[in-house]
Design an enzyme around this catalytic site. Sequence first.
Site, PDB file in Angstrom:
ATOM      1  N   LYS A 186       0.866  -1.186   0.000  1.00 47.04           N
ATOM      2  CA  LYS A 186       0.000   0.000   0.000  1.00 47.04           C
ATOM      3  C   LYS A 186       0.900   1.232   0.000  1.00 47.04           C
ATOM      4  O   LYS A 186       1.518   1.566   1.005  1.00 47.04           O
ATOM      5  CB  LYS A 186      -0.923   0.008   1.221  1.00 47.04           C
ATOM      6  CG  LYS A 186      -1.968   1.110   1.140  1.00 47.04           C
ATOM      7  CD  LYS A 186      -2.920   1.064   2.318  1.00 47.04           C
ATOM      8  CE  LYS A 186      -4.079   2.048   2.076  1.00 47.04           C
ATOM      9  NZ  LYS A 186      -3.634   3.415   1.752  1.00 47.04           N
ATOM     10  N   ASP A 211       1.958   5.135  -0.115  1.00 43.95           N
ATOM     11  CA  ASP A 211       1.435   6.343   0.529  1.00 43.95           C
ATOM     12  C   ASP A 211       1.457   7.485  -0.487  1.00 43.95           C
ATOM     13  O   ASP A 211       2.321   8.358  -0.456  1.00 43.95           O
ATOM     14  CB  ASP A 211       2.320   6.679   1.739  1.00 43.95           C
ATOM     15  CG  ASP A 211       1.645   7.625   2.702  1.00 43.95           C
ATOM     16  OD1 ASP A 211       0.470   7.969   2.466  1.00 43.95           O
ATOM     17  OD2 ASP A 211       2.285   8.024   3.688  1.00 43.95           O
ATOM     18  N   GLU A 257       3.240   1.758   4.689  1.00 38.12           N
ATOM     19  CA  GLU A 257       1.890   1.951   5.222  1.00 38.12           C
ATOM     20  C   GLU A 257       1.142   0.644   5.448  1.00 38.12           C
ATOM     21  O   GLU A 257       0.291   0.556   6.327  1.00 38.12           O
ATOM     22  CB  GLU A 257       1.090   2.845   4.277  1.00 38.12           C
ATOM     23  CG  GLU A 257      -0.232   3.296   4.860  1.00 38.12           C
ATOM     24  CD  GLU A 257      -0.973   4.262   3.946  1.00 38.12           C
ATOM     25  OE1 GLU A 257      -2.069   4.700   4.339  1.00 38.12           O
ATOM     26  OE2 GLU A 257      -0.467   4.571   2.859  1.00 38.12           O
TER      27      GLU A 257
END
Length: 321
Positions: A29, A31, A166
């Site tokens: 994931k 950012d 993240e």
Amino acid sequence: MAVPYPVEPMLAVAGELPLDCAAYALEVKWDGIRTIAYIDDGVRVTGRRGTDFTSRYPEIAKAVAPLAGRRAVIDGEVVAFDPAGRPSFELLQRRMNVPDPKGAGLLGVVPVSYLPFDLLHLDGHTLFDLPYRDRRELLDSLGLDAPPYLPCDPAVLEATRAQGLEGVVAKRLDSPYRPGRRSDWWVKVKNLNTAEVVVGGWRPGKGRREGGVGSLLVGMYGGPFPAGHGFLYVGHVGTGFTDAVLDHLYRLLKPLEIGQSAFSTSLPREISKDAHWVRPELVGEVAFTMWTNEGRLRHPVWRGVRTDKVPAEVRREEQQG
């Protein structure tokens, strides 16, 4: 078939790693800012709700250059990396609202990267109904240096935590792509608690911040979209700002000032007594440690404005369907 335009990104729900992990793959994931790239006799770029980002991120055209002469739609993330190679949302803030980064001298100072992770159309064929596994295999055959998708394994999540990333997004291998929908076919698993908030007011600064913004009063909408049960106060954000950020927030918030609070819940007197109220139109992102029993963000830290988000959609993630 014509290239579909614009396409709203498919969205994930928040949660934990799925129990049937073998049916999923994991992606890091990143950012950054979600963007859709359209390659069809040139390159166009949109964000959420079809906002045109083409001039903001010219790096994307270079990233998809291997597709010159072809027709494609790519889903991915624009990310700014710090000198240590970690995604930096703070750095990305310097590019988000700049329509001409070359003219502003930012291309070399704050470069961004485009990280593609899904293929939605290729050479006349729209791929929304193709399983995720097949779309990824096609994407990886295009020479775009897409970040890899990984086995669904808790060790992968732990590795992202160790690297200060993240988190991950778990995606069902057989899932289709549904533009604009939030689906549990995709699950975002975060190492860091972050939330989108809407600014409902600000308190004046003191000392060297006197005369400007000192802190923010923020809220979220309750109930189902679009904002079914009012604008709820969720916290007071007083950290995470530089002087330049506070000056920018003042310029954004001053035209939005109104005579009374837009919150549908009452605020503590010590928080609201000297507040400047604003129309709830500015979306931002905060990091925080946990939710309190009273529905407040504990120790929120400002991360930046999110111009790619719609205020009425900002709700606690466990309420999202």
